[in-house]
Write a protein that holds these residues in place. Structure first.
Motif, PDB file in Angstrom:
ATOM      1  N   UNK A  41       0.813  -1.198  -0.159  1.00 14.34           N
ATOM      2  CA  UNK A  41       0.041  -0.047   0.049  1.00 14.34           C
ATOM      3  C   UNK A  41       0.809   0.989  -0.032  1.00 14.34           C
ATOM      4  N   UNK A  42       0.148   2.301  -0.280  1.00 17.46           N
ATOM      5  CA  UNK A  42       0.937   3.707  -0.476  1.00 17.46           C
ATOM      6  C   UNK A  42       0.363   4.822   0.440  1.00 17.46           C
ATOM      7  N   UNK A  43       1.430   5.289   1.152  1.00 18.50           N
ATOM      8  CA  UNK A  43       1.112   6.285   2.290  1.00 18.50           C
ATOM      9  C   UNK A  43       1.354   7.871   1.628  1.00 18.50           C
ATOM     10  N   UNK A  44       0.398   8.581   1.606  1.00 23.51           N
ATOM     11  CA  UNK A  44       0.736  10.183   1.431  1.00 23.51           C
ATOM     12  C   UNK A  44       0.274  10.960   2.551  1.00 23.51           C
ATOM     13  N   UNK A  45       0.233  12.035   2.715  1.00 20.23           N
ATOM     14  CA  UNK A  45      -0.075  12.993   4.085  1.00 20.23           C
ATOM     15  C   UNK A  45      -1.193  13.810   3.441  1.00 20.23           C
ATOM     16  N   UNK A  90      -3.044   6.389  -0.427  1.00 20.26           N
ATOM     17  CA  UNK A  90      -3.645   6.797  -1.597  1.00 20.26           C
ATOM     18  C   UNK A  90      -2.334   6.895  -2.612  1.00 20.26           C
ATOM     19  N   UNK A  91      -2.600   6.143  -3.802  1.00 23.31           N
ATOM     20  CA  UNK A  91      -1.281   6.283  -4.455  1.00 23.31           C
ATOM     21  C   UNK A  91      -0.944   7.469  -5.348  1.00 23.31           C
ATOM     22  N   UNK A 125       4.720   1.573   1.342  1.00 26.89           N
ATOM     23  CA  UNK A 125       5.449   2.402   0.361  1.00 26.89           C
ATOM     24  C   UNK A 125       5.259   3.758   0.869  1.00 26.89           C
ATOM     25  N   UNK A 126       6.234   4.687   1.211  1.00 29.82           N
ATOM     26  CA  UNK A 126       6.023   5.870   1.617  1.00 29.82           C
ATOM     27  C   UNK A 126       6.346   6.840   0.580  1.00 29.82           C
ATOM     28  N   UNK A 127       5.438   7.577   0.123  1.00 26.33           N
ATOM     29  CA  UNK A 127       5.342   8.497  -1.245  1.00 26.33           C
ATOM     30  C   UNK A 127       6.295   9.689  -1.082  1.00 26.33           C
ATOM     31  N   UNK A 182       9.222   0.569   2.353  1.00 25.97           N
ATOM     32  CA  UNK A 182       9.766   1.068   1.024  1.00 25.97           C
ATOM     33  C   UNK A 182       9.559   2.507   0.632  1.00 25.97           C
ATOM     34  N   UNK A 183      10.482   2.786  -0.243  1.00 23.49           N
ATOM     35  CA  UNK A 183      10.255   4.225  -0.998  1.00 23.49           C
ATOM     36  C   UNK A 183      11.106   4.426  -2.213  1.00 23.49           C
TER      37      UNK A 183
END
Length: 220
Positions: A34-38, A47-48, A92-94, A118-119
């Motif tokens: 999964x993807x992480x945004x702030x 959210x990707x 996954x940290x965007x 990951x990133x």
């Protein structure tokens, strides 16, 4: 070989939602990518894309505003981890901004959850490896001319021993070099049955996929 669902199983549910994660685990996936945004209200949202369907930057919207424009509730990182504790989570940290919110939260879960952080932002991965005891990995969208140039900065971090490659640029030689240096290899982006089989033949440690039918998991 570990099998992770790329943003959950999103054939019938929006990607990166609790429903998509539940569907993936029901199919038999071992874990979730999964993807992480702030968000604008400092929530670590899953959210990707950088831009919401409304054309606005995700970072400029509150979680509620983002959910409203998407037409579904956008989950937070904490909600997902609490909902599915017995799962291998590739987080996954965007962005660096997302890292500043997500990494302190992940520190509360690393003893109770299986995590791979990951990133594509390798400075974010280095920061994660320093703060956390959890496994960390570099996302790689290019095939380096020499693997030593990629790995020089990460060698002191014993929990940073995973490389996540784009299927299009990976080859057996770079995988062997990584294995020889003590690194595990994961691959994302395989689309066809042939490409998935090729990754098996290459001996990759983990496949992150949108296609359960190509890894022996059959949707009902």
């Amino acid at each position: 070989m570990h099998l992770l669902a790329h943003r959950g199983y999103h054939a019938s549910h929006p990607e990166n939602t609790l429903d998509a994660f539940a569907a993936a685990l029901k199919l038999g996936f071992e874990g979730i990518e999964t993807d992480v945004r702030v968000s604008a209200d400092h929530e670590p949202v899953l959210f990707h894309d950088r831009v919401a369907p409304s054309g606005e930057p995700v970072a400029a919207l509150t979680r509620k505003q983002l959910s409203d424009v998407c037409g579904y509730t956008v989950p937070t990182l904490v909600e997902a981890l609490n909902a599915f504790p017995n799962t291998l989570w590739n987080v996954e940290i965007k962005t660096p901004a997302a890292a500043s919110v997500a990494l302190p939260l992940l520190s509360h879960f690393e003893d109770s959850h299986r995590l791979l952080v990951t990133s594509f932002r390798h400075e974010v991965v280095l920061a994660a490896a320093e703060l956390l005891g959890a496994d960390c990995g570099l996302l790689c969208a290019h095939r380096p001319a020499a693997i030593n140039s990629l790995l020089h900065a990460v060698m002191p971090h014993r929990n940073l021993r995973t490389l996540v490659w784009d299927c299009e640029i990976v080859d057996p030689d770079i995988l062997r070099q990584a294995n020889a240096l003590g690194f595990r290899n994961a691959v994302y982006g395989a689309k066809t049955a042939y490409e998935h089989q090729l990754m098996r033949e290459f001996g990759v440690h983990t496949v992150i996929t949108d296609y359960p039918q190509h890894v022996g998991l059959r949707p009902a």
